[in-house]
Design an enzyme around this catalytic site. Structure first.
Site, PDB file in Angstrom:
ATOM      1  N   LYS A  32       1.845 -43.283  13.561  1.00 17.90           N
ATOM      2  CA  LYS A  32       3.169 -43.930  13.665  1.00 17.90           C
ATOM      3  C   LYS A  32       3.259 -44.764  14.937  1.00 17.90           C
ATOM      4  O   LYS A  32       4.251 -45.428  15.188  1.00 17.90           O
ATOM      5  CB  LYS A  32       4.259 -42.835  13.712  1.00 17.90           C
TER       6      LYS A  32
ATOM      7  N   LYS B 259       3.443 -43.458  17.875  1.00 13.59           N
ATOM      8  CA  LYS B 259       4.382 -42.750  18.769  1.00 13.59           C
ATOM      9  C   LYS B 259       3.598 -41.839  19.708  1.00 13.59           C
ATOM     10  O   LYS B 259       2.829 -40.989  19.257  1.00 13.59           O
ATOM     11  CB  LYS B 259       5.342 -41.884  17.939  1.00 13.59           C
TER      12      LYS B 259
HETATM   13  N1  C2G Z   1      18.169 -39.555  15.293  1.00 19.48           N
HETATM   14  C1  C2G Z   1      19.563 -39.677  15.366  1.00 19.48           C
HETATM   15  N2  C2G Z   1      20.140 -40.066  16.527  1.00 19.48           N
HETATM   16  C2  C2G Z   1      19.380 -40.332  17.625  1.00 19.48           C
HETATM   17  C3  C2G Z   1      17.978 -40.194  17.564  1.00 19.48           C
HETATM   18  C4  C2G Z   1      17.389 -39.799  16.372  1.00 19.48           C
HETATM   19  O1  C2G Z   1      20.268 -39.453  14.372  1.00 19.48           O
HETATM   20  N3  C2G Z   1      19.998 -40.725  18.767  1.00 19.48           N
HETATM   21  C5  C2G Z   1      17.579 -39.133  14.022  1.00 19.48           C
HETATM   22  C6  C2G Z   1      16.601 -40.154  13.439  1.00 19.48           C
HETATM   23  O2  C2G Z   1      17.302 -41.162  12.721  1.00 19.48           O
HETATM   24  C7  C2G Z   1      15.763 -39.273  12.517  1.00 19.48           C
HETATM   25  C8  C2G Z   1      15.739 -37.925  13.254  1.00 19.48           C
HETATM   26  O3  C2G Z   1      16.812 -37.951  14.210  1.00 19.48           O
HETATM   27  O4  C2G Z   1      16.405 -39.096  11.263  1.00 19.48           O
HETATM   28  C9  C2G Z   1      14.434 -37.688  13.994  1.00 19.48           C
HETATM   29  O5  C2G Z   1      14.214 -38.810  14.837  1.00 19.48           O
HETATM   30  P1  C2G Z   1      12.715 -39.083  15.347  1.00 19.48           P
HETATM   31  O6  C2G Z   1      12.139 -37.828  15.863  1.00 19.48           O
HETATM   32  O7  C2G Z   1      12.730 -40.322  16.166  1.00 19.48           O
HETATM   33  O8  C2G Z   1      11.959 -39.360  13.949  1.00 19.48           O
HETATM   34  P2  C2G Z   1      11.330 -40.708  13.436  1.00 19.48           P
HETATM   35  O9  C2G Z   1      10.309 -41.204  14.392  1.00 19.48           O
HETATM   36  O10 C2G Z   1      12.439 -41.592  13.038  1.00 19.48           O
HETATM   37  O11 C2G Z   1      10.486 -40.175  12.157  1.00 19.48           O
HETATM   38  O12 C2G Z   1       8.745 -40.395   7.782  1.00 19.48           O
HETATM   39  C10 C2G Z   1       9.891 -40.569   8.588  1.00 19.48           C
HETATM   40  C11 C2G Z   1       9.551 -40.446  10.053  1.00 19.48           C
HETATM   41  O13 C2G Z   1       8.769 -39.292  10.305  1.00 19.48           O
HETATM   42  C12 C2G Z   1      10.841 -40.418  10.862  1.00 19.48           C
END
Ligand code: C2G
Length: 141
Positions: free
Chosen positions: A44, A46
């Site tokens: 990803k 990340k």
């Molecule tokens: N999130 C949120 N508010 C934030 C930060 C994150 O609502 N301020 C939500 C994101 O939208 C996501 C979840 O928390 O639904 C997890 O965020 P991340 O760990 O950044 O996940 P992400 O990298 O978006 O991975 O296949 C899908 C991916 O694995 C999603």
């Protein structure tokens, strides 16, 4: 029994993550969270601070979470939805539209993100704090 699934890295767990999980759980009766493995996060693009095993331990101990599984690829969602009899796929609206193809298998709901907090912001704040400390240390030498 309405089953909900969501996917994410959940690095440096914060209130935005918690609110998302609570909103996802409120859509049904059971919440499954697929946590991105360290290897998948590399795919990803990340860089994670907290290792997968600890991110799993934290999320699975969140009251509204019923089960945690590994997210190892972009392609596993359809088989997950079938395997776990998922009714609703939910994720933050930063992904708006990206997972509409899952509508052939379950309901797809994009939930509002929590403003003014993100793992990236937390990491940047930490980095700035460390830079200030280093600068102060140099002044004191
Ligand atoms: N999130 C949120 N508010 C934030 C930060 C994150 O609502 N301020 C939500 C994101 O939208 C996501 C979840 O928390 O639904 C997890 O965020 P991340 O760990 O950044 O996940 P992400 O990298 O978006 O991975 O296949 C899908 C991916 O694995 C999603």
């Amino acid at each position: 029994m309405k089953r909900v699934i969501t996917y994410g890295t959940y690095d440096i767990f914060h209130i935005g993550h918690l609110k998302l999980l609570q909103r996802a759980k409120a859509l049904g009766d059971e919440l499954i969270v697929a946590i991105s493995t360290d290897e998948f996060n590399l795919k990803k693009g990340k860089r994670v601070m907290i290792p997968y095993s600890q991110r799993v331990e934290i999320v699975k101990n969140i009251k509204c979470v019923d089960r945690v599984i590994a997210e190892e690829s972009w392609e596993q969602k359809i088989s997950d939805i079938k395997r776990y009899n998922i009714d609703i796929f939910a994720i933050g609206d930063d992904w708006e539209g990206k997972f509409d193809f899952l509508r052939d298998y379950c309901q797809v709901i994009y939930l509002p993100r929590t403003q003014n907090i993100s793992t990236t912001k937390l990491k940047n704040s930490l980095n700035s704090a460390f830079e200030i400390i280093e600068a102060l240390k140099k002044d004191l030498e």
